[in-house]
Design a protein around this motif. Structure first.
Motif, PDB file in Angstrom:
ATOM      1  N   SER A 251       0.904  -1.233  -0.133  1.00  0.00           N
ATOM      2  CA  SER A 251       0.189   0.001  -0.031  1.00  0.00           C
ATOM      3  C   SER A 251       0.757   1.328   0.084  1.00  0.00           C
ATOM      4  O   SER A 251       1.773   1.428   0.642  1.00  0.00           O
ATOM      5  N   LEU A 252       0.282   2.025  -0.844  1.00  0.00           N
ATOM      6  CA  LEU A 252       0.980   3.534  -0.869  1.00  0.00           C
ATOM      7  C   LEU A 252       0.501   4.390   0.618  1.00  0.00           C
ATOM      8  O   LEU A 252       1.191   5.314   0.980  1.00  0.00           O
ATOM      9  N   LEU A 253      -0.476   3.764   1.147  1.00  0.00           N
ATOM     10  CA  LEU A 253      -1.076   4.519   2.076  1.00  0.00           C
ATOM     11  C   LEU A 253      -0.332   4.333   3.477  1.00  0.00           C
ATOM     12  O   LEU A 253      -0.052   3.012   3.685  1.00  0.00           O
ATOM     13  N   THR A 254      -0.210   5.156   4.358  1.00  0.00           N
ATOM     14  CA  THR A 254       0.126   4.641   5.673  1.00  0.00           C
ATOM     15  C   THR A 254      -1.179   4.157   6.560  1.00  0.00           C
ATOM     16  O   THR A 254      -2.357   4.182   6.351  1.00  0.00           O
ATOM     17  N   PRO A 255      -0.878   3.458   7.668  1.00  0.00           N
ATOM     18  CA  PRO A 255      -2.023   2.985   8.284  1.00  0.00           C
ATOM     19  C   PRO A 255      -2.915   4.094   8.946  1.00  0.00           C
ATOM     20  O   PRO A 255      -4.116   3.923   8.809  1.00  0.00           O
ATOM     21  N   ARG A 256      -2.286   5.138   9.140  1.00  0.00           N
ATOM     22  CA  ARG A 256      -2.986   6.423   9.551  1.00  0.00           C
ATOM     23  C   ARG A 256      -4.096   6.749   8.448  1.00  0.00           C
ATOM     24  O   ARG A 256      -5.339   6.848   8.396  1.00  0.00           O
ATOM     25  N   GLU A 257      -3.471   6.747   7.178  1.00  0.00           N
ATOM     26  CA  GLU A 257      -4.442   7.160   5.999  1.00  0.00           C
ATOM     27  C   GLU A 257      -5.457   5.960   5.613  1.00  0.00           C
ATOM     28  O   GLU A 257      -6.585   6.448   5.235  1.00  0.00           O
ATOM     29  N   ILE A 258      -5.131   4.899   5.979  1.00  0.00           N
ATOM     30  CA  ILE A 258      -5.961   3.683   5.642  1.00  0.00           C
ATOM     31  C   ILE A 258      -7.337   3.760   6.555  1.00  0.00           C
ATOM     32  O   ILE A 258      -8.383   3.786   6.139  1.00  0.00           O
ATOM     33  N   TYR A 259      -7.057   4.137   7.880  1.00  0.00           N
ATOM     34  CA  TYR A 259      -7.991   4.342   8.788  1.00  0.00           C
ATOM     35  C   TYR A 259      -8.955   5.397   8.433  1.00  0.00           C
ATOM     36  O   TYR A 259     -10.074   5.451   8.570  1.00  0.00           O
ATOM     37  N   ARG A 260      -8.244   6.677   8.118  1.00  0.00           N
ATOM     38  CA  ARG A 260      -9.138   7.697   8.078  1.00  0.00           C
ATOM     39  C   ARG A 260     -10.122   7.720   6.671  1.00  0.00           C
ATOM     40  O   ARG A 260     -11.034   8.011   6.834  1.00  0.00           O
ATOM     41  N   ALA A 261      -9.480   7.023   5.772  1.00  0.00           N
ATOM     42  CA  ALA A 261     -10.120   7.016   4.520  1.00  0.00           C
ATOM     43  C   ALA A 261     -11.017   5.689   4.744  1.00  0.00           C
ATOM     44  O   ALA A 261     -12.393   5.761   4.246  1.00  0.00           O
ATOM     45  N   GLY A 262     -10.891   4.534   5.361  1.00  0.00           N
ATOM     46  CA  GLY A 262     -11.723   3.417   5.559  1.00  0.00           C
ATOM     47  C   GLY A 262     -12.902   3.822   6.343  1.00  0.00           C
ATOM     48  O   GLY A 262     -14.016   3.482   5.936  1.00  0.00           O
ATOM     49  N   LEU A 263     -12.826   4.487   7.510  1.00  0.00           N
ATOM     50  CA  LEU A 263     -13.862   4.910   8.404  1.00  0.00           C
ATOM     51  C   LEU A 263     -14.680   5.902   7.524  1.00  0.00           C
ATOM     52  O   LEU A 263     -15.889   5.762   7.657  1.00  0.00           O
ATOM     53  N   LYS A 264     -14.417   6.863   6.797  1.00  0.00           N
ATOM     54  CA  LYS A 264     -15.155   7.625   5.996  1.00  0.00           C
ATOM     55  C   LYS A 264     -16.051   6.708   5.112  1.00  0.00           C
ATOM     56  O   LYS A 264     -17.367   6.935   5.032  1.00  0.00           O
TER      57      LYS A 264
END
Lengths: 589, 327
Positions: B183-196
């Motif tokens: 993944s290009l995303l960091t775990p932080r970005e994964i959570y932020r986008a996933g929760l949205k």
């Protein structure tokens, strides 16, 4: 760049083979320096509070920091390459002691036919039996030649096991297929888990020959010939991927390193990473360049350079170290560095649920279990089979922590729901009621399976990553299918409530852990036309560079590699100590 | 987004150190050689340089300023905190995000006060504090470009495609899983986008945010995510985000309570795992059923060779002749 004081021998890394060389060479009066990328560490205090599976098992605290350096992979030369961004297939370690700190202690000798593989198969089955495109070749050393070194290593570290073949006499309870040993194991075997007892009974009922796993873990207190006194195993359940807090697990820091340090002629420089071997006039090595703890480049002159890192490190160093005399890297004048890269099979083949039982599998370690060799190598007849080779079947391993095991439950072929109230209830009832039969098998070399430098991705040292080109071949799929059927039959005989067997091998992937046994890439052989080094690991085209470890293996047998790479290091270190320095430009014979 | 401080800093307190704290103190640079055990101490001859310092002191979060790498740029795996981080202080999630994570994980491992699950164990707290370290990468991760893009069908997009002006590794969608985490995303970005995405899918299918739905409705959403049938998820995909939530629920539930989940060791009690023990006997190995009450790292007996490890087993002495019998 500062130039450091010259030493007799500089080693890349301070893992087990470096420690063995250090012990033998300092005893002979030589100065040895190990340059190690990771930290210094001892059982006390570094391992005394490490029972934390999240940090050590799931997050790989003892492994090479992948932020700095990893390995890239592609399944074949036509496929795209990507770096392994997080840990999966294998776990190379960093720090003093190397991977021999976090190893599981499974300690084996190879079989006699592992050393003359090509000759053995051709004599018994004819040339056509070997798979197409293979690069299988005999080792330049025989079991008989290595036996005294196997024996010494096992007594030096205190291996626990049940002797099966003592000077040709087969003994009850041991491995009847093992090669003859000149002395029994120094210590009795470790305790085994409950399902391992059930497994052994089932195997005997089916006519197989179960025996306890030989281990580089002390089953009782032991004093070695250097005076190191160590505790027996406490079966704490935190072993593979951890350092042992009571020194029951044999590690370089409780075996070979203390006597080497005591001579005053051994130094370890931690947090320092070798980036290349330096080459001088006539193509000889003059030492190494490394980056120290402060990020400064340092030059370390030495008479002998020992590439004693992990398989991948050694191959990468050979390829990265170039001069006009060696335009393609050390040892690579004939283009053989990186060839004969092999791996190993390690798969949980058959899983059984035993409702109502509690197996205590969180206790013990990976070696507290029983094994059969009935389908190892060529101990069974391959005449009517569509493959060569084999492997062993383990009963259920210990040290099973929840973080690494609840995710793969429940045991069902239908892919039952793995979340929600039903799953929670399943975990409550059955988490510790599961037995697994594991297959560990051999891996053969092929033309389209090799290591080279990655053209795109780089490590933090600014140099290319090492690239793996590797996938299973038809021989692997056929071998797995046959072995999986045997495992399925044994599990059935064990009488589980429910059973799940993976009957076919999936193509290789790099995300699932499958053993830290990558081998080959700088193989030993009989002449410069078929190998990178001679049987001492001495590089044919650069005689003052030596390679140690499993990078030397022409192909990888179906047992753990550590038990053999250590005796090879004994043999090579003695040859250097007794013969090399008299005539340092000569190839040893 | 600035780097949050590691949740492993030693609290500055005058309290008597726990066993764990003692370990960290011993690992300080000055204390190291003194405590380094028999081999060095006994000889005084061998030279050991470049001793380790605990990771808590070395992660500066500073940007690289030299071409040569220094250790601090590549944080090692953090140690377990000495005391669990407080659940009522969020270091990454917004309150709404934290509540959503709590509701999601509570459907993966449901619970009641009598039979604790993810909510009672504090899994949202565990994940929040995980996100606080190194962009959520607790495990060192190789982050060099180029990253992979996937394609469907037999051939990658042709060279004229606008996306090919950038270096990209094209991998078939059927093959990408073999390469592991890419993944290009960091775990932080994964959570932020996933929760949205979870909330927009919840609003689209059930008319309100995930936290406001009934448990049955929440289960339907998780079911759709787990099967990759939930729409509106892009990166992370619904399936990947579900897998990430499940993995983190397992890690929080069954890791040591020091990490903020597994409160009161409820995860270990659920499955009958005794946690961080020093020793078992061969008799224990063959006695089915619980042989010890669970114990966390903080409860672990301090390690002094020769002392009793618990009521049954003495810790043998390493480096001396002494060993006491078991039982």
């Amino acid at each position: 760049m500062a130039i450091q004081k010259k030493v007799d021998v500089v080693t890349v890394g301070a893992g087990w083979t470096a420690a063995i060389f250090a012990q033998i060479l300092t005893e002979g009066g030589y100065n040895v320096l190990s340059i190690e990328q990771g930290p210094m560490r001892w059982a006390n205090p570094d391992f005394k509070h490490n029972h934390d599976p999240l940090r050590y098992h799931i997050r790989h605290a003892m492994m090479v920091n992948l932020g700095r350096e990893t390995w890239s992979w592609r399944p074949n030369p036509k496929a795209p390459t990507l770096p392994m961004r997080q840990y999966g297939s294998f776990n190379p370690g960093q720090g003093v002691g190397g991977a021999a700190i976090h190893w599981s202690g499974m300690n084996w000798r190879f079989l006699e036919s592992d050393f003359n593989y090509r000759t053995h198969y051709i004599e018994r089955y004819g040339e056509n039996k070997l798979p197409a495109g293979n690069r299988i070749q005999d080792w330049p050393v025989t079991y008989k030649e290595l036996e005294p070194y196997y024996d010494r290593f096992e007594y030096d570290i205190g291996v626990s096991g049940q002797t099966g073949n003592l000077n040709g006499v087969i003994l009850e309870g041991g491995n009847p297929f093992e090669a003859p040993r000149s002395r029994p194991y120094p210590l009795p075997p470790l305790e085994v888990t409950i399902p391992s007892v059930i497994y052994a009974d089932a195997c005997r009922e089916l006519g197989y020959h179960p025996f306890p796993q030989p281990a580089g873990i002390l089953s009782q207190a032991y004093q070695d010939r250097w005076g190191n006194v160590r505790s027996g195993c406490l079966y704490c359940g935190f072993c593979t991927r951890y350092g042992c807090e009571v020194d029951a697990k044999s590690m370089p820091v409780n075996t070979h390193i203390p006597p080497a340090l005591r001579t005053g002629r051994y130094e370890i420089r931690a947090h320092s990473k070798v980036i290349r071997v330096n080459l001088g006039p006539g193509g000889r090595a003059t030492g190494v360049t490394y980056i120290d703890e402060q990020g400064q480049e340092q030059e370390q002159p030495a008479d002998v350079v020992l590439l004693s890192g992990f398989t991948f490190t050694n191959v990468r160093m050979l390829l990265l170290s170039r001069s006009d005399d060696h335009p393609n890297g050390i040892g690579n004048d004939q283009g053989l560095v990186g060839k004969n890269y092999t791996y190993q099979h390690w798969h949980g083949v058959s899983t059984g649920l035993f409702e109502g039982r509690r197996f205590n599998l969180y206790m013990g370690n990976t070696s507290t279990q029983n094994v059969i060799f009935d389908f190892q190598a060529d101990v069974f007849d391959h005449s009517d089979l569509d493959f060569v080779g084999g492997g062993m079947l383990f009963s259920t391993l210990g040290e099973r922590d929840p973080l690494a095991s609840v995710g793969s439950l429940p045991v069902t072929d239908e892919g039952g729901k793995n979340w929600g109230q039903g799953w929670k209830d399943y975990l409550r009832q059955n988490w510790d009621s599961v037995a697994t039969i594991v297959f560990q098998g051999e891996s053969l070399p092929y033309e389209d399976q090799f290591l080279d430098l990655d053209p795109v991705y780089k490590a933090a040292d600014g140099q290319p990553l090492l690239r793996l080109t590797f996938d299973w071949h038809q021989n692997d799929y056929n071998m797995y299918r046959f072995i999986a059927q045997r495992a399925d039959e044994i599990m059935k005989q064990m009488g589980p409530t429910r059973q799940k067997t993976t009957k076919e091998l999936d193509p290789y992937n790099i995300h699932k852990y499958q053993s830290t046994h990558p081998t080959g890439g700088a193989i030993m052989g009989t002449d410069p036309g078929n190998s990178v080094t001679n049987k001492y690991g001495q590089v044919w085209d650069t005689p003052n560079v030596f390679v140690t470890g499993a990078a030397l293996y022409p192909q990888n047998p179906g047992v753990n590699p550590t038990g053999t790479l250590a005796p090879l290091a004994y043999m090579a270190a003695e040859a250097i100590r007794d013969r090399f320095f008299r005539n340092p430009d000569r190839i040893l014979v | 987004m600035s780097d949050e401080k590691i949740p492993t800093e030693k609290p500055q307190s005058e309290e008597k150190p726990t066993g764990h704290e003692v370990t960290l103190l011993l690992m300080s640079r000055r204390g190291f050689l003194r405590a380094a055990g028999f081999a060095v101490a006994a000889t005084g001859l061998g030279v050991v340089t470049g001793c380790d310092t605990p990771p808590a002191e070395e992660s500066t979060g500073a940007l690289p300023t030299e071409t040569v790498p220094v250790r601090a740029q590549y944080p090692e795996v953090p140690y377990a905190p000495i005391v669990p981080p407080p659940a009522d202080v969020l270091v990454f999630f917004s309150p709404h995000e934290a509540q959503t994570v709590e509701a999601l994980t509570a459907r993966i491992l449901p619970g009641t006060p009598d039979d604790p699950g993810a909510r009672e164990a504090g899994i949202a707290n565990y994940i929040d504090k995980l996100m606080g370290f190194n962009e959520g990468f607790a495990e060192p991760t190789y982050r060099q470009a180029p990253y992979a893009q996937t394609y469907e069908g037999d051939t990658p997009p042709d060279q004229a495609s606008p996306s090919n002006q950038y270096q990209t590794v094209w991998v078939s969608k059927d093959e990408i899983d073999r390469y592991g985490f890419q993944s290009l995303l960091t775990p932080r970005e994964i959570y932020r986008a996933g929760l949205k995405s979870v909330d927009s899918f919840a609003n689209q299918t059930a008319g309100s945010n995930f936290v406001d739905l009934s448990e049955d409705q929440q289960d339907q959403i998780l079911e759709a995510m787990s099967k990759g049938e939930a729409s509106g998820f892009d990166n992370p995909s619904a399936k990947d985000f579900f897998a990430r939530l499940r993995d983190d629920t397992i890690n929080g539930m069954f890791a040591d309570p020091a990490y903020g989940g597994n409160r009161d060791m409820v995860g270990w009690k659920l499955i009958g795992y005794p946690g961080a023990q020093r020793a078992y006997t061969p008799h224990d190995i063959h006695t089915e059923g619980p042989v010890r009450p669970p114990q966390s790292l903080a409860m672990m007996h301090q390690f002094h060779p020769g002392q009793l490890a618990n009521s049954h087993v003495a810790v043998p002495v390493s480096g001396t002749e002494e060993q006491r019998p078991e039982h």
